[in-house]
Design an enzyme around this catalytic site. Sequence first.
Site, PDB file in Angstrom:
ATOM      1  N   SER A 149       8.016   3.491   1.942  1.00  0.00           N
ATOM      2  CA  SER A 149       6.732   3.174   1.316  1.00  0.00           C
ATOM      3  C   SER A 149       5.563   3.709   2.127  1.00  0.00           C
ATOM      4  O   SER A 149       5.627   3.779   3.359  1.00  0.00           O
ATOM      5  CB  SER A 149       6.612   1.647   1.217  1.00  0.00           C
ATOM      6  OG  SER A 149       5.284   1.272   0.935  1.00  0.00           O
ATOM      7  N   TYR A 173       5.808  -6.514   4.823  1.00  0.00           N
ATOM      8  CA  TYR A 173       6.530  -5.615   3.908  1.00  0.00           C
ATOM      9  C   TYR A 173       6.589  -4.211   4.512  1.00  0.00           C
ATOM     10  O   TYR A 173       7.668  -3.627   4.645  1.00  0.00           O
ATOM     11  CB  TYR A 173       5.839  -5.555   2.548  1.00  0.00           C
ATOM     12  CG  TYR A 173       6.301  -4.395   1.706  1.00  0.00           C
ATOM     13  CD1 TYR A 173       5.475  -3.298   1.472  1.00  0.00           C
ATOM     14  CD2 TYR A 173       7.585  -4.380   1.175  1.00  0.00           C
ATOM     15  CE1 TYR A 173       5.915  -2.223   0.726  1.00  0.00           C
ATOM     16  CE2 TYR A 173       8.038  -3.306   0.428  1.00  0.00           C
ATOM     17  CZ  TYR A 173       7.184  -2.228   0.210  1.00  0.00           C
ATOM     18  OH  TYR A 173       7.638  -1.155  -0.514  1.00  0.00           O
ATOM     19  N   LYS A 177       9.847  -1.727   6.194  1.00  0.00           N
ATOM     20  CA  LYS A 177      10.148  -0.334   5.847  1.00  0.00           C
ATOM     21  C   LYS A 177      10.203   0.537   7.110  1.00  0.00           C
ATOM     22  O   LYS A 177      11.054   1.404   7.264  1.00  0.00           O
ATOM     23  CB  LYS A 177       9.102   0.212   4.864  1.00  0.00           C
ATOM     24  CG  LYS A 177       9.164  -0.449   3.489  1.00  0.00           C
ATOM     25  CD  LYS A 177      10.514  -0.184   2.818  1.00  0.00           C
ATOM     26  CE  LYS A 177      10.655  -0.865   1.480  1.00  0.00           C
ATOM     27  NZ  LYS A 177      11.951  -0.580   0.841  1.00  0.00           N
ATOM     28  N   PHE A 245      -9.942  -7.422  -5.796  1.00  0.00           N
ATOM     29  CA  PHE A 245      -9.834  -7.957  -4.432  1.00  0.00           C
ATOM     30  C   PHE A 245     -10.708  -7.157  -3.463  1.00  0.00           C
ATOM     31  O   PHE A 245     -10.222  -6.357  -2.674  1.00  0.00           O
ATOM     32  CB  PHE A 245      -8.375  -7.936  -3.976  1.00  0.00           C
ATOM     33  CG  PHE A 245      -7.464  -8.816  -4.780  1.00  0.00           C
ATOM     34  CD1 PHE A 245      -6.188  -8.391  -5.121  1.00  0.00           C
ATOM     35  CD2 PHE A 245      -7.866 -10.076  -5.199  1.00  0.00           C
ATOM     36  CE1 PHE A 245      -5.326  -9.201  -5.870  1.00  0.00           C
ATOM     37  CE2 PHE A 245      -7.019 -10.897  -5.944  1.00  0.00           C
ATOM     38  CZ  PHE A 245      -5.750 -10.459  -6.276  1.00  0.00           C
ATOM     39  N   ARG A 258      -5.742   4.280  -4.188  1.00  0.00           N
ATOM     40  CA  ARG A 258      -4.304   4.484  -4.103  1.00  0.00           C
ATOM     41  C   ARG A 258      -3.936   5.799  -4.783  1.00  0.00           C
ATOM     42  O   ARG A 258      -4.711   6.336  -5.577  1.00  0.00           O
ATOM     43  CB  ARG A 258      -3.558   3.323  -4.796  1.00  0.00           C
ATOM     44  CG  ARG A 258      -3.750   1.958  -4.114  1.00  0.00           C
ATOM     45  CD  ARG A 258      -3.027   1.894  -2.789  1.00  0.00           C
ATOM     46  NE  ARG A 258      -3.171   0.592  -2.138  1.00  0.00           N
ATOM     47  CZ  ARG A 258      -4.162   0.293  -1.292  1.00  0.00           C
ATOM     48  NH1 ARG A 258      -5.091   1.190  -0.995  1.00  0.00           N
ATOM     49  NH2 ARG A 258      -4.198  -0.906  -0.716  1.00  0.00           N
ATOM     50  N   GLY A 331      -3.367  -7.859   3.783  1.00  0.00           N
ATOM     51  CA  GLY A 331      -2.383  -6.767   3.796  1.00  0.00           C
ATOM     52  C   GLY A 331      -2.889  -5.500   3.131  1.00  0.00           C
ATOM     53  O   GLY A 331      -2.306  -4.428   3.296  1.00  0.00           O
ATOM     54  N   ASP A 332      -3.981  -5.615   2.360  1.00  0.00           N
ATOM     55  CA  ASP A 332      -4.520  -4.412   1.704  1.00  0.00           C
ATOM     56  C   ASP A 332      -5.188  -3.497   2.730  1.00  0.00           C
ATOM     57  O   ASP A 332      -5.794  -3.981   3.688  1.00  0.00           O
ATOM     58  CB  ASP A 332      -5.563  -4.805   0.653  1.00  0.00           C
ATOM     59  CG  ASP A 332      -4.922  -5.130  -0.693  1.00  0.00           C
ATOM     60  OD1 ASP A 332      -3.780  -4.722  -0.912  1.00  0.00           O
ATOM     61  OD2 ASP A 332      -5.574  -5.808  -1.503  1.00  0.00           O
TER      62      ASP A 332
HETATM   63  C1  WQD Z   1      -3.434  -1.790  -5.841  1.00  0.00           C
HETATM   64  C2  WQD Z   1      -4.897  -2.136  -5.616  1.00  0.00           C
HETATM   65  C3  WQD Z   1      -5.298  -4.331  -4.755  1.00  0.00           C
HETATM   66  C4  WQD Z   1      -4.168  -6.646  -8.248  1.00  0.00           C
HETATM   67  C5  WQD Z   1       2.154  -1.282  -4.407  1.00  0.00           C
HETATM   68  C6  WQD Z   1       3.498  -1.903  -4.243  1.00  0.00           C
HETATM   69  C7  WQD Z   1       4.042  -1.567  -2.893  1.00  0.00           C
HETATM   70  C8  WQD Z   1       4.027  -0.087  -2.670  1.00  0.00           C
HETATM   71  C9  WQD Z   1       2.689   0.537  -2.981  1.00  0.00           C
HETATM   72  C10 WQD Z   1       6.199   0.833  -2.879  1.00  0.00           C
HETATM   73  C11 WQD Z   1      -5.098  -2.901  -4.312  1.00  0.00           C
HETATM   74  C12 WQD Z   1      -5.942  -4.143  -6.130  1.00  0.00           C
HETATM   75  C13 WQD Z   1      -4.407  -5.576  -7.388  1.00  0.00           C
HETATM   76  C14 WQD Z   1      -5.276  -7.436  -8.710  1.00  0.00           C
HETATM   77  C15 WQD Z   1      -6.761  -6.030  -7.473  1.00  0.00           C
HETATM   78  N1  WQD Z   1       5.035   0.505  -3.462  1.00  0.00           N
HETATM   79  N2  WQD Z   1      -5.679  -5.279  -7.026  1.00  0.00           N
HETATM   80  N3  WQD Z   1      -6.522  -7.076  -8.307  1.00  0.00           N
HETATM   81  O1  WQD Z   1      -0.817  -3.077  -3.008  1.00  0.00           O
HETATM   82  O2  WQD Z   1      -0.924  -0.558  -3.372  1.00  0.00           O
HETATM   83  O3  WQD Z   1       1.273  -1.808  -3.450  1.00  0.00           O
HETATM   84  O4  WQD Z   1       2.280   0.094  -4.268  1.00  0.00           O
HETATM   85  O5  WQD Z   1       6.489   0.702  -1.753  1.00  0.00           O
HETATM   86  O6  WQD Z   1       5.363  -2.044  -2.830  1.00  0.00           O
HETATM   87  O7  WQD Z   1       3.341  -3.287  -4.360  1.00  0.00           O
HETATM   88  O8  WQD Z   1      -0.437  -2.008  -5.290  1.00  0.00           O
HETATM   89  O9  WQD Z   1      -1.093  -2.666  -7.551  1.00  0.00           O
HETATM   90  O10 WQD Z   1      -0.720  -4.481  -5.829  1.00  0.00           O
HETATM   91  O11 WQD Z   1      -2.709  -3.015  -5.652  1.00  0.00           O
HETATM   92  O12 WQD Z   1      -7.918  -5.756  -7.113  1.00  0.00           O
HETATM   93  O13 WQD Z   1      -5.133  -8.435  -9.471  1.00  0.00           O
HETATM   94  O14 WQD Z   1      -5.332  -2.991  -6.661  1.00  0.00           O
HETATM   95  O15 WQD Z   1      -6.163  -5.064  -3.899  1.00  0.00           O
HETATM   96  O16 WQD Z   1      -6.301  -2.480  -3.727  1.00  0.00           O
HETATM   97  P1  WQD Z   1      -0.318  -1.860  -3.700  1.00  0.00           P
HETATM   98  P2  WQD Z   1      -1.205  -3.119  -6.142  1.00  0.00           P
END
Ligand code: WQD
Length: 384
Positions: A149, A173, A177, A245, A258, A331-332
Amino acid sequence: MPSPEPLKRVLVTGGAGYIGSHVIYTLQTTRRYKVISIDNLHNAHPKSLDRVEQIARDALPADASEQDRDSTKIDTYTCDLTKRDEVRAVFEKYGKGGIWGVIHIAAYKAVGESTQIPLTYYENNVSATLYLLQIMNEFDCTRMVYSSSATVYGTPPVIPIPESTRLKADSPYGKTKVMSETILEDLCSAEPQRWRALSLRYFNPAGAHPSGLIGEDPRGRPGNLLPLLAHMAVGRVQDSKLRVFGNDYPTPDGTCVRDYLHVLDLAKGHLLALDALAPASTVFDNCPTDARYKAYNLGRGQGVSVLQIVDAMRKATGYNFEWEVVGRRRGDVPDLTADPLLAQKELGFTAPQDLETMCRDLWNWQTKNPWGYGEPSGALAPRE
Ligand code: WQD
């Protein structure tokens, strides 16, 4: 007529899940691999693999051979990787050398959740990987494609992120990895003539097979942004507003960035990596040590913010999402955008499908399966 080359058996862990089902679909369309799936169904539904077999059967030509028809069948096992006896029993069915390689996808993967239950993440993601490698070793199965990841980079010093970036995960998490990659690298260093492994550092997978038959079906309320937006638009989640968030990150619009790639492009990356584990492969030729181990980013190299995702899903669904900014999520990190060049150069990996296609395929899956693979408990009409 010479008998056809026997298919190589490949075990996919987490095979019934979102990524796993798309990877199995992709392997099957090559008709070079016979697929075995192990999944504990913690975050997956067994119907996903019935659907994969259906897609593969529908794609067969009328005059398909017996072997081609047989290759559409998936040997599926419901089993938890932490239960070593259950896993060993699967390998015993195929005997020593009976399984050519493993694509290890099964893992818990929610960044935020991992900060609340770290021990569960270390057991399920690290211990289970260790047990799996030990059993593979016992059965002379010494090739692995490992689902890693982008979270291994933590808050990276450079964007876009090259694979040479130091590994410093910010969440349990991501640390699971890093630990699993380290175990793999050490194993390949200890036995360079026997073990070969590639780690694929996923960025953000999105979308679904264009048939709408398979897709992301998280248990309960989605933690990830895109499936949550799809559930909101289809009426499965009654939130009136999306909680964003944090919008105070050092990014163009203040929300996290992302690198989203289509799940079928991601799945193709696994096929390319599996092929690269074959003896004739050259990917290990320029390794700094004689260990046959490498890691590759799987991304597009294009960063997209939370608000840009909301806008793309507004266009794809026709639903007018409202949102409010709340506090940051533990964690973000601000930006995870890949430097995709190494995988392009050495694996021939590309991720051509754009964000519009990802959102369209996600919405097609969601509207055709408002309750995912579960039985519909009342039809849902997409919200206006
Ligand atoms: C993306 C953005 C949140 C929900 C995922 C997988 C992880 C990895 C990478 C494989 C962030 C924001 C989210 C919400 C928000 N994949 N958000 N409101 O955290 O990048 O991780 O992809 O390894 O396993 O979980 O993806 O979609 O959770 O978040 O603002 O209700 O959207 O803060 O910035 P993430 P995500």
